[in-house]
Design an enzyme around this catalytic site. Structure first.
Site, PDB file in Angstrom:
ATOM      1  CG  ASP A  82      -2.150   1.345   1.862  1.00 39.12           C
ATOM      2  OD1 ASP A  82      -2.683   2.026   0.080  1.00 39.12           O
ATOM      3  OD2 ASP A  82      -2.191   1.475   2.336  1.00 39.12           O
TER       4      ASP A  82
ATOM      5  CG  ASN B 175       1.112  -9.032   6.228  1.00 33.97           C
ATOM      6  OD1 ASN B 175      -0.088  -9.032   6.551  1.00 33.97           O
ATOM      7  ND2 ASN B 175       2.737  -8.764   6.888  1.00 33.97           N
TER       8      ASN B 175
ATOM      9  N   GLY C 264      -3.980 -11.765   7.586  1.00 42.31           N
ATOM     10  CA  GLY C 264      -4.717 -11.140   8.113  1.00 42.31           C
ATOM     11  C   GLY C 264      -4.084 -10.836  10.032  1.00 42.31           C
TER      12      GLY C 264
ATOM     13  CG  HIS D 124     -13.133 -24.021  -8.167  1.00 33.78           C
ATOM     14  ND1 HIS D 124     -12.672 -25.496  -8.047  1.00 33.78           N
ATOM     15  CD2 HIS D 124     -14.513 -24.257  -7.271  1.00 33.78           C
ATOM     16  CE1 HIS D 124     -13.441 -25.724  -7.798  1.00 33.78           C
ATOM     17  NE2 HIS D 124     -14.009 -25.598  -6.912  1.00 33.78           N
TER      18      HIS D 124
ATOM     19  CG  ASP E  52      -9.055 -30.212  -6.957  1.00 34.54           C
ATOM     20  OD1 ASP E  52      -7.616 -30.595  -5.336  1.00 34.54           O
ATOM     21  OD2 ASP E  52      -8.283 -30.859  -7.938  1.00 34.54           O
TER      22      ASP E  52
END
Length: 476
Positions: free
Chosen positions: A343, A394, A418, A446, A450
């Site tokens: 950021d 992060n 987190g 996907h 899987d």
């Protein structure tokens, strides 16, 4: 023949002359090849339009962020002219001429286009001018990005400052043996070469200085940190209310985000979340932080996350792959170029650490320090921001536990970490103990991955972090 006005049907312009001009028929005969008259008594240099070259990555336009010169300034080869920002990186444009700046074609924050004139430079016509297709191109150069120079078929890697130092001392780069990464020629290599030629003794490089840790008697005890009681302080900013709507164009890194996220909508995402007991890793990092600091590197948790992910990708290479647009071929990437979301004031950027599979934790930490410094200054090169194969974000450094990260195409997986929280947990005996818990959220494509594969990869990555000593068995 005496005259005040001379006419020529083709090459001789209509010129007023205050002086008597004498010429013969032979001069008129070859007047279409030779210029007989000058409109000025003082010879000026030739004006060259310095065009913005192709920066690569399909970039066609950039924003001028800063001018390092102004009209009337003198410039030399490899001097910085301006800094431009594309939707991928900031790039410094350098001069290919010695001359005087006569015109700047763009103001600050204006859009400059590839192939269009950037500045006009007046050069000395007596020194000759290279062909137009060569002189109008300006080589783009980021602050940390290196350029290749062809010398007798040999590619030499050096920065503009190093090449200018070699040019000032009449040294051919092909004669220098580079000691940097990938045989890159450093400033010290040029100075050492000069010392050998002149017999001078050079002072030692300041980079090798190592500051020893202070004795225990001199260390100042740090106040205890209680993360559980830490209260976040909101950042207050002055609010200006104008009462009018404001429209701004989408530029720079925000424009790149629009393109990338629009492409990401085509990927069918699925998520997987888990929690990690970071207690042992927290203790290990506290032990290694002073050692890394002695080497001049700040050690965070991210190098461990990145290395553990690379070890997991060796077992599950499908997560380090890419799928073509027609969904017909899967390319398994040999290099683990793991991106780290940052950021910055310019917006979200994702530089990547190259070839993590062959890097140590310390080498990853050192590279992260470099990327973070350049990212904060807005000076990341295109090579730092491209070529990623897997990404970690992060978000815990700001706050939050779970999230739903969006895959960066052409990658097929991404993880979001987190914040680390002190929470109660039970051990094998049923006793409550204090644990350092971190949540992780994965997103995967996907179409080729899987849920079982994602879960197995996450479990392996989790085991490396919960038992960091186990990584020693697989480190290369």
């Amino acid at each position: 023949v005496c005259t005040h006005r001379v006419r020529s049907c083709s090459s001789i312009r209509f010129i007023k002359s205050k002086y008597v001009c004498v010429f013969d028929k032979s001069a008129l005969k070859f007047s279409h090849q030779q210029r007989l008259f000058r409109t000025s008594a003082v010879s000026r240099g030739q004006i060259v339009q310095f065009k913005l070259s192709d920066i690569g990555e399909g970039i066609t336009e950039v924003t001028v962020k800063e001018w390092y010169i102004k009209e009337g300034d003198s410039v030399s080869q490899f001097d910085s002219i301006c800094e431009v920002q594309s939707d991928k990186a900031s790039v410094t444009i350098t001069s290919r001429y010695d001359g005087i700046i006569r015109k700047l074609h763009y103001s600050l924050d204006e859009i400059a286009y590839v192939g269009k004139p950037l500045v006009d430079i007046e050069i000395d016509a007596s020194k000759g001018v290279a062909p137009a297709e060569d002189v109008v191109e300006a080589p783009p150069m980021s602050h940390e990005e290196h350029t290749h120079q062809e010398i007798k078929g040999h590619k030499t890697l050096a920065t503009p400052a190093v090449r200018r130092l070699a040019m000032e001392n009449n040294i051919k780069l092909s004669e220098i043996v580079g000691t940097g990464k990938d045989n890159r020629i450093l400033k010290e290599d040029i100075l050492n070469y000069l010392a050998k030629q002149t017999g001078a003794i050079l002072p030692p490089s300041p980079k090798a200085d190592i500051i020893p840790p202070l004795p225990k008697s001199e260390t100042v005890p740090a106040p205890p940190k209680d993360k559980a009681r830490k209260i976040p302080v909101p950042v207050s900013r002055p609010i200006v209310f104008s009462g009018k709507d404001k429209t701004e164009p989408v530029t720079g890194f925000h424009k790149a985000m629009v393109k990338t996220m629009s492409a990401a909508l085509k990927i069918p995402h699925f998520g997987y979340c888990d929690e990690i007991d970071m207690t042992q890793l927290v203790q290990l990092r506290e032990e290694l932080k002073p050692l890394a600091q002695i080497r001049g590197v700040k050690l965070s948790f991210m190098p461990f996350f990145i290395k553990a992910a690379s070890l997991g990708l060796l077992q599950y290479p499908i997560l380090n792959a890419s799928l073509d647009e027609n969904c017909q071929n899967v390319t398994y990437k040999a290099s683990h170029n793991i991106g780290v979301a940052m950021d910055t004031e310019q917006g979200l950027i994702v530089p990547n650490v190259k070839n993590v599979q062959v890097c140590s934790v310390f080498e990853i930490a050192s590279e992260l320090n470099r990327l973070q410094s350049l990212g904060s200054a807005g000076q990341l090169g295109t090579s730092d921001l491209t070529g990623g194969t897997f990404t970690l974000s992060n978000v815990g450094t700001i706050g939050g536990t779970y999230t739903k990260p969006v895959i960066l195409p052409p990658e097929v997986a991404i993880g979001a970490l987190g914040k680390i929280q002190v929470l109660p947990r039970f051990n094998g005996k049923g006793e409550v103990f204090k644990a350092q818990i971190m949540n992780v959220s994965w997103s995967a494509d996907h179409r080729i991955i899987d849920g079982a594969t994602m879960a197995r990869f996450s479990n392996l990555w989790k085991s490396y972090l919960e038992n960091p000593a186990s990584m020693l068995l697989d480190l290369k």
